[in-house]
Design an enzyme around this catalytic site. Sequence first.
Site, PDB file in Angstrom:
ATOM      1  N   ILE A 165      28.775  25.393 -31.898  1.00  0.00           N
ATOM      2  CA  ILE A 165      27.964  25.849 -30.750  1.00  0.00           C
ATOM      3  C   ILE A 165      26.675  25.031 -30.646  1.00  0.00           C
ATOM      4  CG2 ILE A 165      26.799  27.833 -29.687  1.00  0.00           C
ATOM      5  CD1 ILE A 165      28.899  29.628 -31.128  1.00  0.00           C
ATOM      6  N   THR A 243      20.878  32.475 -29.477  1.00  0.00           N
ATOM      7  CA  THR A 243      22.196  32.986 -29.070  1.00  0.00           C
ATOM      8  C   THR A 243      23.034  33.300 -30.313  1.00  0.00           C
ATOM      9  OG1 THR A 243      22.953  30.699 -28.960  1.00  0.00           O
ATOM     10  CG2 THR A 243      22.425  31.757 -26.863  1.00  0.00           C
ATOM     11  N   ALA A 244      22.384  33.294 -31.498  1.00  0.00           N
ATOM     12  CA  ALA A 244      23.161  33.450 -32.739  1.00  0.00           C
ATOM     13  C   ALA A 244      23.189  34.920 -33.167  1.00  0.00           C
ATOM     14  CB  ALA A 244      22.590  32.546 -33.810  1.00  0.00           C
ATOM     15  N   ARG A 245      22.198  35.322 -33.932  1.00  0.00           N
ATOM     16  CA  ARG A 245      22.084  36.718 -34.338  1.00  0.00           C
ATOM     17  C   ARG A 245      20.617  37.110 -34.336  1.00  0.00           C
ATOM     18  NH1 ARG A 245      26.648  37.295 -33.114  1.00  0.00           N
ATOM     19  NH2 ARG A 245      28.405  37.935 -34.404  1.00  0.00           N
ATOM     20  N   ASP A 269      19.406  36.243 -26.353  1.00  0.00           N
ATOM     21  CA  ASP A 269      20.647  36.929 -25.963  1.00  0.00           C
ATOM     22  C   ASP A 269      21.072  37.917 -27.051  1.00  0.00           C
ATOM     23  OD1 ASP A 269      23.024  37.298 -24.313  1.00  0.00           O
ATOM     24  OD2 ASP A 269      24.128  36.147 -25.812  1.00  0.00           O
ATOM     25  N   GLU A 274      20.670  45.738 -32.220  1.00  0.00           N
ATOM     26  CA  GLU A 274      21.321  45.926 -30.901  1.00  0.00           C
ATOM     27  C   GLU A 274      22.073  47.249 -30.863  1.00  0.00           C
ATOM     28  OE1 GLU A 274      23.964  42.679 -30.026  1.00  0.00           O
ATOM     29  OE2 GLU A 274      22.411  41.201 -30.343  1.00  0.00           O
ATOM     30  N   HIS A 292      23.353  40.211 -25.020  1.00  0.00           N
ATOM     31  CA  HIS A 292      24.436  39.626 -25.834  1.00  0.00           C
ATOM     32  C   HIS A 292      25.661  39.256 -24.979  1.00  0.00           C
ATOM     33  CE1 HIS A 292      26.088  39.505 -30.230  1.00  0.00           C
ATOM     34  NE2 HIS A 292      26.610  38.552 -29.494  1.00  0.00           N
ATOM     35  N   GLY A 294      26.661  35.979 -24.603  1.00  0.00           N
ATOM     36  CA  GLY A 294      27.041  34.595 -24.906  1.00  0.00           C
ATOM     37  C   GLY A 294      28.501  34.270 -24.629  1.00  0.00           C
ATOM     38  N   SER A 295      29.396  35.117 -25.087  1.00  0.00           N
ATOM     39  CA  SER A 295      30.828  34.802 -24.947  1.00  0.00           C
ATOM     40  C   SER A 295      31.470  35.536 -23.768  1.00  0.00           C
ATOM     41  CB  SER A 295      31.554  35.170 -26.244  1.00  0.00           C
ATOM     42  OG  SER A 295      31.443  36.557 -26.490  1.00  0.00           O
TER      43      SER A 295
HETATM   44  C1  DGY Z   1      30.477  36.397 -31.830  1.00  0.00           C
HETATM   45  O1  DGY Z   1      31.653  36.136 -31.588  1.00  0.00           O
HETATM   46  O2  DGY Z   1      30.046  36.443 -32.982  1.00  0.00           O
HETATM   47  C2  DGY Z   1      29.590  36.630 -30.688  1.00  0.00           C
HETATM   48  O3  DGY Z   1      28.341  37.072 -31.024  1.00  0.00           O
HETATM   49  C3  DGY Z   1      30.213  37.557 -29.682  1.00  0.00           C
HETATM   50  O4  DGY Z   1      29.740  37.082 -28.461  1.00  0.00           O
END
Ligand code: DGY
Length: 326
Positions: A165, A243-245, A269, A274, A292, A294-295
């Site tokens: 990513i 966008t990670a954690r 994000d 959360e 959250h 991202g995906s």
């Molecule tokens: C993941 O896959 O770890 C993501 O945070 C979900 O969007």
Amino acid sequence: MGENTNTTKPKLFITRALPPAVEARARRDYDAITQNEGAVLSAGDIINKSTNCDAILTCPADPINGETIKQLNERIKIIATFSVGFEHVDLGAAAMRNIPVTNTPDVLTDATADVALLLILGATRRAAEGMKLIAENKWTGWTPTQLMGSQIGGKRLGVLGMGRIGQATADRARAFGMEIHYHNRSRLAPELEKGATYHESAEGLLAVSDVLSIHCPLTPETNKFLNAPRIAMLPKGAVVINTARGPVIDDDALITALKTGHISTAGLDVFAGEPKLNQGYTKLDNVFLLPHLGSATIETRNAMGFKALDNLDAFFAGREIPNRVN
Ligand code: DGY
């Protein structure tokens, strides 16, 4: 799309409703029970609802910690997570019980990198403030000085964690004219580095990051990595993107830096705790916050679900599991 050809379908507990195409395949191949959308499962719910099941399909919002794993019915043979991140499942405790854990790498790389760019642009171009003006009907018209943000072209992007990513984010940022710097456990080969500058230490990366984008996994070492002393190492006016954690950032320290202006803006994000994010963020104007996402494209969420099922199918067919993480 793989098909599990066992005559007796394994019983699968799915902690949350999945995209329709994934649910359909899960029901075709498994005796699947799905938790209703929206309800947050306690550890007790996961233990009770998965009794008599052979497998659990979980996701980051439904953590399965060591205590829960100890109490899972002995019939549970595998845990698949609908995510690339797997810090919410205690891998060691699962290994102790000989339970493989699987994840869904690769398929969410582009979607997540797209959101990293959305956050970079949304934060630097003050999109949240602009949207608020429109939503509150307070826009009085164009002016030469209204909501001036900052240009990302020519700025240095510091990528913390240059995995799939991180690299995809760097590719996108290059197209916007950013200069790429990164820190990673190991230096990438030149064809992957694509001219980016490697920093052996994370602190070295911080010193040159006009925009810092976090792409490392959450581990005991990265928990609260971006704390007050490290924020102070960023250039004045730097931008923080995550966008990670969420827990990779010390929220109180970042909120303080956003108030003093040492950090000019942040695009986030993901959040510690959360969905109950630190309310300090919601009181600030200089943030661009997403829940959250991202995906969250249909293509990616389908691909994640199919990958999670591929992992389960392989296990129940006695084949090697493609994405085992423990
Ligand atoms: C993941 O896959 O770890 C993501 O945070 C979900 O969007």
